[in-house]
Design an enzyme around this catalytic site. Structure first.
Site, PDB file in Angstrom:
ATOM      1  N   LEU A  17      41.588  42.193  37.294  1.00 46.48           N
ATOM      2  CA  LEU A  17      42.941  41.685  37.107  1.00 46.48           C
ATOM      3  C   LEU A  17      42.923  40.229  36.651  1.00 46.48           C
ATOM      4  O   LEU A  17      43.738  39.819  35.818  1.00 46.48           O
ATOM      5  CB  LEU A  17      43.732  41.802  38.414  1.00 46.48           C
ATOM      6  CG  LEU A  17      43.823  43.189  39.046  1.00 46.48           C
ATOM      7  CD1 LEU A  17      44.648  43.129  40.333  1.00 46.48           C
ATOM      8  CD2 LEU A  17      44.415  44.199  38.077  1.00 46.48           C
ATOM      9  N   ASP A  36      35.615  31.392  39.819  1.00 50.90           N
ATOM     10  CA  ASP A  36      35.016  32.673  40.226  1.00 50.90           C
ATOM     11  C   ASP A  36      33.611  32.407  40.762  1.00 50.90           C
ATOM     12  O   ASP A  36      32.985  31.391  40.422  1.00 50.90           O
ATOM     13  CB  ASP A  36      34.957  33.614  39.024  1.00 50.90           C
ATOM     14  CG  ASP A  36      34.839  35.082  39.411  1.00 50.90           C
ATOM     15  OD1 ASP A  36      35.808  35.825  39.214  1.00 50.90           O
ATOM     16  OD2 ASP A  36      33.770  35.480  39.927  1.00 50.90           O
ATOM     17  N   CYS A  83      43.614  35.902  42.017  1.00 48.16           N
ATOM     18  CA  CYS A  83      43.109  37.271  41.906  1.00 48.16           C
ATOM     19  C   CYS A  83      41.782  37.474  42.635  1.00 48.16           C
ATOM     20  O   CYS A  83      41.288  38.598  42.695  1.00 48.16           O
ATOM     21  CB  CYS A  83      42.924  37.663  40.435  1.00 48.16           C
ATOM     22  SG  CYS A  83      44.452  37.784  39.504  1.00 48.16           S
ATOM     23  N   TYR A 158      41.064  44.769  55.214  1.00 43.81           N
ATOM     24  CA  TYR A 158      41.676  44.557  53.893  1.00 43.81           C
ATOM     25  C   TYR A 158      43.197  44.540  53.998  1.00 43.81           C
ATOM     26  O   TYR A 158      43.863  43.651  53.457  1.00 43.81           O
ATOM     27  CB  TYR A 158      41.207  45.660  52.947  1.00 43.81           C
ATOM     28  CG  TYR A 158      41.690  45.511  51.522  1.00 43.81           C
ATOM     29  CD1 TYR A 158      41.254  44.456  50.738  1.00 43.81           C
ATOM     30  CD2 TYR A 158      42.574  46.434  50.957  1.00 43.81           C
ATOM     31  CE1 TYR A 158      41.685  44.315  49.420  1.00 43.81           C
ATOM     32  CE2 TYR A 158      43.007  46.309  49.659  1.00 43.81           C
ATOM     33  CZ  TYR A 158      42.568  45.251  48.888  1.00 43.81           C
ATOM     34  OH  TYR A 158      42.990  45.111  47.592  1.00 43.81           O
TER      35      TYR A 158
END
Length: 252
Positions: A17, A36, A83, A158
């Site tokens: 995403l 990232d 994301c 999660y």
């Protein structure tokens, strides 16, 4: 919020995403700061879109601050799209005993604390911007999941982490209203991302078939389209949008 010539941080921007969002922003004239953990992939995507990459553990304060400072060096920081995330699967009590507490803690740290860490740092920087003609100074978009509402077996960690992202969406929007900064969350359903592609093909096919309409896996481009609309529609604030083809997840 216009995209052209504005700077946007995309965490998790090296794949899935995040990569789809980074490519959309670049295609519309934005300057993209990819944050990232995957240096090889992050640098490759940054080269392709004429962006900038910086290794970042979103749950680490120093890493997050370094990303914001680098973004500010590129121009006016107008947006943050969160994301970055992980999705372990483990039952509360399984064959080997209770849920591993370290796994649970790491999931909360990356998905929830990491999201808030980047929000607080980016919004502090955005609050110093000259406002747009709409009065806004920045836009924050985070990623939850339908698991926040329909958590499946093995998704306690999660679902808790994503439920936290959902729960803080409105109060953050209210906190930042005086600063002219909007805060939104997207809750994707079943999307074709590297995380999902690790599953067997028959599992992927079954998940796609379970989406009422369209009966397919979501694409990063679908997510990126919604990001673009949120950026450009200044009445969208303090809300969570499910992007899921009307799916409601079964227990397993």
């Amino acid at each position: 919020m216009q995209i052209q010539d504005r700077v946007f941080i995309v965490t998790g921007g090296a794949s899935g995403l995040g990569e789809g969002t980074a490519r959309m922003l670049a295609a519309n004239g934005g300057k993209v700061m990819i944050a990232d953990m995957n240096a090889e992939r992050g640098e490759a995507v940054a080269r392709e879109i004429d962006g900038v990459y910086l290794r970042c553990d979103v749950s680490n304060e120093a890493d997050g601050q370094a990303v914001v400072e680098k973004a500010l060096s590129l121009g006016k920081l107008a947006g943050l799209v969160n994301c970055a995330g992980i999705a372990p699967a483990e039952k509360t009590v399984g064959k080997n005993g209770p849920h591993n507490l370290a796994v649970y803690t790491k999931t909360i740290m990356v998905n929830l604390v990491g999201t808030f860490n980047m929000i607080r740092l980016a919004s502090d920087a955005m609050s110093k911007n000259e406002p747009e003609n709409t009065g806004e100074r920045g836009v924050l978009i985070s990623t939850a999941s339908v698991a926040a509402y329909d958590g499946q077996i093995g998704q306690a960690a999660y679902a808790a982490s994503k439920g936290g992202v959902v729960g803080m969406t409105l109060p953050i929007a209210r906190d930042l209203a005086r600063n002219g900064i909007r805060n939104m969350t997207i809750a994707p359903g079943i999307f074709g991302t590297p995380m999902l592609f690790t599953m067997p093909q028959e599992v992927q096919d079954a998940l796609a078939a379970g989406v009422p309409f369209p009966s397919r896996l979501g694409k990063p481009e679908d997510y990126a389209k919604l990001v673009k609309h949120i950026l450009e529609n200044d009445m969208l604030n303090g809300e969570v949008i499910r992007l899921d083809g009307a799916i409601r997840m079964p227990p397993k």
